[in-house]
Design a protein around this motif. Structure first.
Motif, PDB file in Angstrom:
ATOM      1  N   PRO A  35       0.835  -1.211   0.000  1.00 54.62           N
ATOM      2  CA  PRO A  35       0.000   0.000   0.000  1.00 54.62           C
ATOM      3  C   PRO A  35       0.866   1.256   0.000  1.00 54.62           C
ATOM      4  O   PRO A  35       1.961   1.274   0.564  1.00 54.62           O
ATOM      5  CB  PRO A  35      -0.803  -0.128   1.297  1.00 54.62           C
ATOM      6  N   SER A  36       0.368   2.291  -0.629  1.00 57.84           N
ATOM      7  CA  SER A  36       1.083   3.563  -0.706  1.00 57.84           C
ATOM      8  C   SER A  36       0.509   4.533   0.319  1.00 57.84           C
ATOM      9  O   SER A  36      -0.698   4.811   0.310  1.00 57.84           O
ATOM     10  CB  SER A  36       0.955   4.153  -2.111  1.00 57.84           C
ATOM     11  N   VAL A  37       1.358   5.037   1.193  1.00 59.00           N
ATOM     12  CA  VAL A  37       0.905   6.017   2.183  1.00 59.00           C
ATOM     13  C   VAL A  37       0.357   7.254   1.482  1.00 59.00           C
ATOM     14  O   VAL A  37      -0.667   7.821   1.885  1.00 59.00           O
ATOM     15  CB  VAL A  37       2.063   6.378   3.139  1.00 59.00           C
ATOM     16  N   GLU A  38       1.021   7.680   0.420  1.00 58.31           N
ATOM     17  CA  GLU A  38       0.544   8.843  -0.325  1.00 58.31           C
ATOM     18  C   GLU A  38      -0.782   8.542  -1.016  1.00 58.31           C
ATOM     19  O   GLU A  38      -1.677   9.386  -1.074  1.00 58.31           O
ATOM     20  CB  GLU A  38       1.595   9.276  -1.358  1.00 58.31           C
ATOM     21  N   GLY A  39      -0.907   7.323  -1.551  1.00 55.31           N
ATOM     22  CA  GLY A  39      -2.163   6.935  -2.184  1.00 55.31           C
ATOM     23  C   GLY A  39      -3.320   6.929  -1.200  1.00 55.31           C
ATOM     24  O   GLY A  39      -4.433   7.367  -1.520  1.00 55.31           O
ATOM     25  N   VAL A  40      -3.071   6.449   0.018  1.00 56.93           N
ATOM     26  CA  VAL A  40      -4.104   6.444   1.053  1.00 56.93           C
ATOM     27  C   VAL A  40      -4.450   7.873   1.459  1.00 56.93           C
ATOM     28  O   VAL A  40      -5.621   8.209   1.675  1.00 56.93           O
ATOM     29  CB  VAL A  40      -3.649   5.617   2.266  1.00 56.93           C
ATOM     30  N   ARG A  41      -3.440   8.725   1.543  1.00 60.32           N
ATOM     31  CA  ARG A  41      -3.707  10.141   1.845  1.00 60.32           C
ATOM     32  C   ARG A  41      -4.574  10.777   0.755  1.00 60.32           C
ATOM     33  O   ARG A  41      -5.463  11.586   1.056  1.00 60.32           O
ATOM     34  CB  ARG A  41      -2.383  10.889   1.996  1.00 60.32           C
ATOM     35  N   VAL A 168      -4.878  -3.145   6.891  1.00 55.35           N
ATOM     36  CA  VAL A 168      -3.830  -2.121   6.834  1.00 55.35           C
ATOM     37  C   VAL A 168      -4.352  -0.721   6.489  1.00 55.35           C
ATOM     38  O   VAL A 168      -4.034   0.243   7.192  1.00 55.35           O
ATOM     39  CB  VAL A 168      -2.707  -2.511   5.830  1.00 55.35           C
ATOM     40  N   ILE A 169      -5.121  -0.600   5.429  1.00 54.30           N
ATOM     41  CA  ILE A 169      -5.532   0.716   4.934  1.00 54.30           C
ATOM     42  C   ILE A 169      -6.231   1.540   6.026  1.00 54.30           C
ATOM     43  O   ILE A 169      -5.906   2.728   6.217  1.00 54.30           O
ATOM     44  CB  ILE A 169      -6.429   0.598   3.686  1.00 54.30           C
ATOM     45  N   PRO A 170      -7.205   0.975   6.774  1.00 51.21           N
ATOM     46  CA  PRO A 170      -7.850   1.775   7.821  1.00 51.21           C
ATOM     47  C   PRO A 170      -6.868   2.281   8.880  1.00 51.21           C
ATOM     48  O   PRO A 170      -7.001   3.422   9.347  1.00 51.21           O
ATOM     49  CB  PRO A 170      -8.867   0.799   8.428  1.00 51.21           C
ATOM     50  N   ARG A 171      -5.880   1.454   9.238  1.00 55.28           N
ATOM     51  CA  ARG A 171      -4.914   1.898  10.242  1.00 55.28           C
ATOM     52  C   ARG A 171      -4.035   3.024   9.715  1.00 55.28           C
ATOM     53  O   ARG A 171      -3.697   3.959  10.457  1.00 55.28           O
ATOM     54  CB  ARG A 171      -4.027   0.720  10.690  1.00 55.28           C
ATOM     55  N   ILE A 172      -3.658   2.947   8.461  1.00 56.34           N
ATOM     56  CA  ILE A 172      -2.871   4.035   7.875  1.00 56.34           C
ATOM     57  C   ILE A 172      -3.667   5.338   7.948  1.00 56.34           C
ATOM     58  O   ILE A 172      -3.134   6.396   8.300  1.00 56.34           O
ATOM     59  CB  ILE A 172      -2.489   3.709   6.418  1.00 56.34           C
ATOM     60  N   ILE A 173      -4.966   5.255   7.648  1.00 54.68           N
ATOM     61  CA  ILE A 173      -5.806   6.459   7.636  1.00 54.68           C
ATOM     62  C   ILE A 173      -5.910   7.086   9.021  1.00 54.68           C
ATOM     63  O   ILE A 173      -5.729   8.304   9.183  1.00 54.68           O
ATOM     64  CB  ILE A 173      -7.204   6.119   7.082  1.00 54.68           C
TER      65      ILE A 173
END
Length: 301
Positions: A35-41, A168-173
């Motif tokens: 997953p991309s942190v920038e993509g999630v942002r 993963v994605i929800p935790r990054i957010i």
């Protein structure tokens, strides 16, 4: 660059390029992109443009033009969601890339289908924040400026994804909001409507918390676990371990409410309280009054 500097650079590139045993043990299986942190942002930014379109995008009073711009953002959101959800599924799963891509499309559409409800509930949060703070002059000030508005937007998005068991994605957010606002809300927590946090710095809300409607927290509140349960092999169990706050509960600054306890509706928990037992509805819990030990003329020093 001189020879000595070049040798040091090359030596450390060689060392750091080698996958250590510890590094390999912490990496997901397979070679799929992470997953991309920038993509999630970008996902969060797109949702904010859709939900608060007049605040985080160009204001468009005409509904036809507004519909066009939101449509453009929606298409971008769908593409980004499909990509990042697919990567999240591959991060923690054993499915093929084709399976992950197909499931990601379904999950992305389910999330988009929930956006009207996410928007509705977020506007109740904005209302609660405005109603709880006499310093707030307008709703727009809350949306633009208040850390909790940002934190709750991240949380509501992350929770909608977490409900669909997207890894993963929800935790990054939520951690992106945590690092920016100091408000730490796990995406697994369940939070009702009209939720407000005043100031917000240092607030912690654990994974298995259940929070009702019209609940207000102040800065430094911890809704955490008191202890952990383990299986026979000594592995920590993920079981309900955080508090339940019923409707119309207020918790003042730096209170710690720990364990799977219930704070009854219409209760008030005062500041700096350490709470590890149930509290019945309509309770008022506060510390004993401070003792005045003032002195004058240097006496008592």
């Amino acid at each position: 660059m001189d020879k000595h500097a070049n040798e040091i650079l090359l030596k450390n590139v060689a060392i750091l390029s080698h996958h250590s045993e510890k590094e390999d043990s912490m990496m997901p299986a397979g070679n799929a992109p992470l997953p991309s942190v920038e993509g999630v942002r970008d996902i969060v930014s797109l949702v904010k443009c859709i939900i608060f379109s007049d605040y985080f995008y160009e204001r468009q009073p005409q509904e036809e033009i507004r519909s066009y711009y939101i449509g453009v953002k929606m298409e971008q959101l769908y593409r980004e969601l499909c990509q990042q959800i697919s990567r999240g599924l591959l991060f923690c799963g054993s499915m093929s890339q084709e399976e992950a891509a197909k499931q990601a499309e379904t999950l992305a559409l389910e999330f988009i289908d929930e956006l009207p409800e996410v928007k509705r509930v977020l506007y109740t949060d904005i209302q609660a924040m405005f109603d709880n703070d006499p310093a707030a002059m307008t709703y727009g000030e809350v949306i633009f400026c208040y850390p909790v508005a940002n934190a709750m937007t991240h949380y509501r998005i992350a929770h909608a994804l977490h409900k669909r068991q997207i890894p993963v994605i929800p935790r990054i957010i939520t951690e992106q909001a945590h690092s920016k606002t100091g408000i730490d809300i796990h995406p697994g927590a369940t939070i009702g409507e009209y939720f407000a946090i005043d100031h917000g710095t240092g607030v912690v809300i654990g994974e298995t918390c259940i929070i009702g409607d019209h609940v207000t927290l102040y800065q430094g509140v911890t809704l955490g676990a008191k202890s952990f349960k383990y299986d026979e092999q000594g592995n920590m169990l993920n079981v309900p371990r955080h508090p339940i706050l019923e409707d119309y509960v207020t918790v003042y600054s730096n209170a710690s409410i720990l364990g799977r306890i219930t704070i009854g509706h219409h209760s008030v928990v005062g500041g700096n309280i350490w709470m590890t037992h149930d509290l019945p509805p309509y309770s008022r819990l506060q510390q004993s009054k401070a003792i005045d030990t003032s002195f004058s003329g240097g006496l008592g020093i």
